[in-house]
Design an enzyme around this catalytic site. Structure first.
Site, short mmCIF file in Angstrom:
data_model
loop_
_atom_site.label_atom_id
_atom_site.label_comp_id
_atom_site.label_asym_id
_atom_site.label_seq_id
_atom_site.Cartn_x
_atom_site.Cartn_y
_atom_site.Cartn_z
N LYS A 38 -48.91 43.32 -8.25
CA LYS A 38 -49.15 44.62 -8.90
C LYS A 38 -50.10 45.48 -8.08
CE LYS A 38 -48.96 42.34 -13.28
NZ LYS A 38 -49.88 41.68 -14.16
N MET A 56 -57.65 33.10 -15.85
CA MET A 56 -57.14 34.22 -16.65
C MET A 56 -57.83 34.29 -18.02
SD MET A 56 -53.10 33.72 -15.68
CE MET A 56 -53.17 31.97 -15.37
N ASP A 62 -47.93 37.60 -3.06
CA ASP A 62 -48.45 37.88 -4.40
C ASP A 62 -49.67 38.78 -4.34
OD1 ASP A 62 -46.69 36.76 -6.10
OD2 ASP A 62 -47.91 35.02 -6.63
N1 SAH Z 1 -52.52 29.78 -8.15
C1 SAH Z 1 -53.80 30.43 -8.37
C2 SAH Z 1 -53.96 30.90 -9.79
C3 SAH Z 1 -52.96 31.96 -10.21
S1 SAH Z 1 -53.24 32.57 -11.81
C4 SAH Z 1 -54.92 29.48 -7.95
O1 SAH Z 1 -54.66 28.29 -7.71
O2 SAH Z 1 -56.05 29.93 -7.84
C5 SAH Z 1 -54.27 33.98 -11.48
C6 SAH Z 1 -55.69 33.69 -11.90
O3 SAH Z 1 -56.34 32.91 -10.92
C7 SAH Z 1 -56.57 34.93 -12.03
O4 SAH Z 1 -56.36 35.60 -13.24
C8 SAH Z 1 -57.93 34.31 -11.97
O5 SAH Z 1 -58.26 33.65 -13.15
C9 SAH Z 1 -57.71 33.23 -10.91
N2 SAH Z 1 -58.08 33.67 -9.56
C10 SAH Z 1 -57.27 33.78 -8.49
N3 SAH Z 1 -57.98 34.14 -7.39
C11 SAH Z 1 -59.27 34.25 -7.79
C12 SAH Z 1 -60.49 34.54 -7.14
N4 SAH Z 1 -60.55 34.81 -5.82
N5 SAH Z 1 -61.63 34.53 -7.86
C13 SAH Z 1 -61.61 34.24 -9.17
N6 SAH Z 1 -60.48 33.95 -9.85
C14 SAH Z 1 -59.34 33.94 -9.17
#
Ligand code: SAH
Length: 262
Positions: free
Chosen positions: A62, A182, A40
């Protein structure tokens, strides 16, 4: 058990928030032995460094401004490779079952008789809180945590109740810390909805790229959140945290470099 079931399986692996040091041992072992990895967008390159030199790595996010790979293609590829007997690892940012569509992918694979293993990852909401030095359930301030997405599903079923920010604000007023994934794209809606039930002085914070070298932190009152996010040009990926747990942790925050938000 059918021959297909025995032929291969998919391991859905949580790659954590970005810092490879935050991978679990199980995740590292699964990545090392994978022959095919479907990766991803939010999985960092440091995590991919554990993959075998001859492993096939398919980026399905993306990256580089390209459109993301259609979900149906990802599902098909995973199933086809698993059925060929490949060791397929599906790498997802954070934890695969927190807003990562991991549940949907696992269901579709299992429906085809393919075994699915799940390896937890540290979700970015928790990494964001640590970056801020915030104990999310500090017992003087919070009774619990709500993990919520600020992004409404474009294809949401018409019966699904849309997120009602004033209700979430009321929950935060009761001592439930809001950890919003998000959320930056809809920061205006989120702020005005929460302000219907929370004072403008309620502490809020945003962490972009939690755990990575480019991590940025922002702390401000809820009433100034949208303006500050725009002024500091904070974009995705970011976690928004709202709640009283953000009070009284400034000394901790300074240690982790809050000035990086400037
Ligand atoms: N499964 C992931 C979330 C996926 S949805 C998890 O458990 O973290 C994608 C969202 O996750 C992004 O839009 C953002 O809000 C958050 N996200 C993922 N990685 C991040 C990071 N390193 N720092 C801040 N937000 C993050």
């Amino acid at each position: 058990m059918s021959a297909a079931t025995r032929a291969g399986w998919v391991t859905l692996v949580g790659a954590g928030p970005g810092d490879p040091e935050l991978l679990t041992l199980k995740a590292v072992r699964a990545i090392e032995r994978a022959t095919v990895l479907l990766v991803d967008e939010l999985v960092s390159d440091g995590v991919l460094a554990f993959a075998a030199a001859d492993a096939r790595i398919v980026h399905v996010g993306k990256r580089g401004g390209c459109a993301s790979t259609p979900q149906a293609f990802i599902d098909k590829l995973m199933a086809a490779e698993a059925l060929k007997g490949e060791h397929v690892v599906r790498l997802k940012g954070g934890d695969p079952f927190i807003f990562g569509r991991g549940g949907e992918e696992a269901e579709r694979l299992r429906a085809q008789g393919i075994e699915v293993e799940v390896v937890n990852g540290i979700t970015s909401g928790l990494a964001a809180a640590s970056a801020l030095g915030v104990p999310l359930t500090h017992r003087e301030h919070a009774h619990g945590i709500i993990f919520v997405t600020g992004h409404a599903r474009a294809d949401a079923n018409a019966d699904a109740t849309p997120l009602h920010w004033p209700t979430l604000g009321a929950a935060a007023a009761q001592g439930l810390t809001l950890v919003i994934y998000m959320g930056v794209a809809a920061i205006d809606t989120l702020q005005s909805g929460l302000l219907a039930s929370l004072p403008a002085a309620t502490p809020a914070a945003v962490v972009q790229h939690a755990s990575l070298p480019q991590q940025r932190l922002l702390r401000c009152p809820l009433g100034e959140l949208a303006r500050e996010v725009e002024a500091q040009r904070i974009g995705s990926p970011a976690i928004v945290i709202v709640g009283d747990v953000l009070r009284g942790v400034s000394s901790l925050s300074q240690q982790v470099g809050i000035e990086r938000a400037a």
